[in-house]
Design an enzyme around this catalytic site. Structure first.
Site, PDB file in Angstrom:
ATOM      1  N   THR A   4      -2.121   4.880  -1.386  1.00 22.04           N
ATOM      2  CA  THR A   4      -2.000   6.122  -0.619  1.00 22.04           C
ATOM      3  C   THR A   4      -0.905   6.966  -1.265  1.00 22.04           C
ATOM      4  O   THR A   4       0.001   6.429  -1.899  1.00 22.04           O
ATOM      5  CB  THR A   4      -1.645   5.836   0.854  1.00 22.04           C
ATOM      6  OG1 THR A   4      -2.782   5.311   1.538  1.00 22.04           O
ATOM      7  CG2 THR A   4      -1.225   7.091   1.587  1.00 22.04           C
TER       8      THR A   4
ATOM      9  N   ASP B  11      -3.247  12.303   0.829  1.00 20.68           N
ATOM     10  CA  ASP B  11      -4.567  12.240   0.209  1.00 20.68           C
ATOM     11  C   ASP B  11      -5.557  11.689   1.233  1.00 20.68           C
ATOM     12  O   ASP B  11      -5.182  11.393   2.367  1.00 20.68           O
ATOM     13  CB  ASP B  11      -4.531  11.381  -1.050  1.00 20.68           C
ATOM     14  CG  ASP B  11      -4.376   9.908  -0.722  1.00 20.68           C
ATOM     15  OD1 ASP B  11      -3.390   9.563  -0.048  1.00 20.68           O
ATOM     16  OD2 ASP B  11      -5.227   9.105  -1.123  1.00 20.68           O
TER      17      ASP B  11
ATOM     18  N   ARG C  34      -8.114   9.123   0.413  1.00 16.83           N
ATOM     19  CA  ARG C  34      -8.842   7.947  -0.078  1.00 16.83           C
ATOM     20  C   ARG C  34      -8.403   6.698   0.669  1.00 16.83           C
ATOM     21  O   ARG C  34      -7.203   6.434   0.802  1.00 16.83           O
ATOM     22  CB  ARG C  34      -8.615   7.754  -1.576  1.00 16.83           C
ATOM     23  CG  ARG C  34      -9.176   6.437  -2.108  1.00 16.83           C
ATOM     24  CD  ARG C  34      -9.022   6.310  -3.605  1.00 16.83           C
ATOM     25  NE  ARG C  34      -9.928   7.230  -4.305  1.00 16.83           N
ATOM     26  CZ  ARG C  34     -10.015   7.304  -5.635  1.00 16.83           C
ATOM     27  NH1 ARG C  34      -9.255   6.537  -6.399  1.00 16.83           N
ATOM     28  NH2 ARG C  34     -10.856   8.156  -6.175  1.00 16.83           N
TER      29      ARG C  34
ATOM     30  N   LYS D 125      -5.184  10.739   7.258  1.00 22.40           N
ATOM     31  CA  LYS D 125      -3.935   9.971   7.242  1.00 22.40           C
ATOM     32  C   LYS D 125      -2.779  10.685   7.923  1.00 22.40           C
ATOM     33  O   LYS D 125      -1.674  10.146   7.972  1.00 22.40           O
ATOM     34  CB  LYS D 125      -3.548   9.637   5.797  1.00 22.40           C
ATOM     35  CG  LYS D 125      -4.610   8.839   5.057  1.00 22.40           C
ATOM     36  CD  LYS D 125      -4.176   8.509   3.647  1.00 22.40           C
ATOM     37  CE  LYS D 125      -5.271   7.756   2.912  1.00 22.40           C
ATOM     38  NZ  LYS D 125      -4.881   7.414   1.521  1.00 22.40           N
TER      39      LYS D 125
ATOM     40  N   GLY E 140      -0.589   2.238   4.076  1.00 13.60           N
ATOM     41  CA  GLY E 140      -0.684   0.799   4.334  1.00 13.60           C
ATOM     42  C   GLY E 140      -2.068   0.449   4.830  1.00 13.60           C
ATOM     43  O   GLY E 140      -3.070   1.003   4.378  1.00 13.60           O
TER      44      GLY E 140
ATOM     45  N   SER F 179       1.523   4.137  -2.745  1.00 11.34           N
ATOM     46  CA  SER F 179       1.446   3.711  -4.137  1.00 11.34           C
ATOM     47  C   SER F 179       1.578   4.878  -5.109  1.00 11.34           C
ATOM     48  O   SER F 179       1.966   4.680  -6.257  1.00 11.34           O
ATOM     49  CB  SER F 179       0.111   2.982  -4.382  1.00 11.34           C
ATOM     50  OG  SER F 179      -0.976   3.832  -4.041  1.00 11.34           O
TER      51      SER F 179
ATOM     52  N   ASP G   3      -2.525   7.862  -9.697  1.00 12.53           N
ATOM     53  CA  ASP G   3      -2.536   6.586  -8.976  1.00 12.53           C
ATOM     54  C   ASP G   3      -3.976   6.259  -8.610  1.00 12.53           C
ATOM     55  O   ASP G   3      -4.674   7.081  -7.996  1.00 12.53           O
ATOM     56  CB  ASP G   3      -1.670   6.671  -7.718  1.00 12.53           C
ATOM     57  CG  ASP G   3      -1.786   5.427  -6.859  1.00 12.53           C
ATOM     58  OD1 ASP G   3      -1.669   4.319  -7.422  1.00 12.53           O
ATOM     59  OD2 ASP G   3      -2.015   5.558  -5.648  1.00 12.53           O
TER      60      ASP G   3
ATOM     61  N   SER H  30      -4.971   6.342  -4.844  1.00 10.79           N
ATOM     62  CA  SER H  30      -5.020   7.639  -4.175  1.00 10.79           C
ATOM     63  C   SER H  30      -6.131   8.474  -4.792  1.00 10.79           C
ATOM     64  O   SER H  30      -6.436   8.333  -5.975  1.00 10.79           O
ATOM     65  CB  SER H  30      -3.681   8.373  -4.312  1.00 10.79           C
ATOM     66  OG  SER H  30      -2.610   7.570  -3.866  1.00 10.79           O
TER      67      SER H  30
END
Length: 301
Positions: free
Chosen positions: A59, A75, A77, A91, A105, A187, A224, A227
């Protein structure tokens, strides 16, 4: 001597229990529950030569303060291991009319944690009659996460505006918190933080703050693997207004690519291509019952 004899007799059952536990192979004395877990892990290494690994989560969530409020970004995803489970996951969660929270998480942990605290904040507003404060939400969240010692996988970026001004907090899964002018988590946080470190300034205008958040989320999306997809933005102003922009940036929109594909008309089966040989309709059996045969009975209240 009587007291010594009495104490010896009272200790005898405990010694027998310990001896029996040792014979059975169970740990005696204190409760060492992890002994069984460690034995299972040791056996797993012997059989498969591998250790179980934690599930990788991904994330990019950010938050910053500007001259007139707070801007949160995330994001969209959601991943399940190495597979993309959801391309449009929300999110940014609601906590109060003036407070929102980004979660990284485990998706279920972040959603249910914010739902629980949002309910408690609502009850507190009903009892006190005043608007919620951001530090109150931070305290409730950190107490809950600390109680579970990190087993609730929810890393949060809390943002909102109250009577004392705009605030942004970062909350770790173990319950530690920090109040910062800007923060990133997840991340993709390192890529997003690099954008914040070079672009954030005191007393930013709202348009500049929103643009900086978009750039930071895009840095996480493109650098990343955990994400991806789109960028959501939430602007919370000190005047009490809130603007939620789902899909503020869609860098991975696949619809133009799908529209560019030209398929042959020969692959399209038009109506009438397959001949209909016979059509038959059989009415359902009603056992001869109608509405007149139904007895309506009033319910007791």
């Amino acid at each position: 001597m009587a007291e010594f004899t009495s104490s010896s007799s009272s200790m005898a059952p405990q010694s027998q229990a310990q001896a029996q536990a040792q014979v059975d192979g169970a740990p005696s004395g204190f409760s060492f529950d992890h002994v069984y877990r460690n034995a299972m892990l040791e056996q797993s290494v012997k059989d498969k030569n591998v250790l179980p690994m934690a599930t990788k989560t991904g994330t990019t969530i950010v938050g910053l303060t500007y001259k007139g409020g707070v801007v949160l970004g995330a994001d969209t995803r959601a991943t399940g291991g190495t597979e993309v489970a959801d391309k449009d996951c929300e999110k940014i969660h609601y906590l109060a009319p003036n407070i929102y929270c980004c979660g990284a998480g485990t998706a279920a942990d972040t959603e249910k944690t914010t739902e629980l605290i949002s309910s408690q904040m609502e009850l507190l507003r009903m009892n006190t009659g005043v608007s919620s404060r951001v530090v109150t939400a931070c305290t409730l969240l950190k107490r809950m996460l600390f109680k579970y010692q990190g087993h609730v996988s929810a890393a949060l970026v809390l943002g909102g505006c109250d009577a004392t001004g705009p605030h942004v907090y970062q909350i770790y899964p173990h319950g530690s918190t920090g109040r910062l002018p800007y923060t990133t988590m997840g991340s993709g946080s390192l890529a997003a933080m690099s954008v914040f470190e070079t672009g954030w300034q005191d007393n930013m205008e709202e348009a500049d703050a929103v643009e900086l958040v978009k750039r930071s989320i895009l840095a996480g999306i493109f650098n990343d693997l955990g994400s991806g997809s789109n960028c959501d933005i939430c602007v919370i102003r000190t005047d009490g207004s809130v603007q939620m922009d789902r899909g503020a940036v869609t860098p991975n929109d696949t619809q133009p690519l799908r529209d560019a594909i030209r398929r042959s008309g020969k692959l399209t089966m038009r109506p009438g291509t397959t001949a209909v040989l016979k059509t038959e309709f059989t009415p359902a059996r009603t056992m001869g019952l109608t509405l007149a045969d139904v007895t309506v009975t009033e319910m007791e209240t």
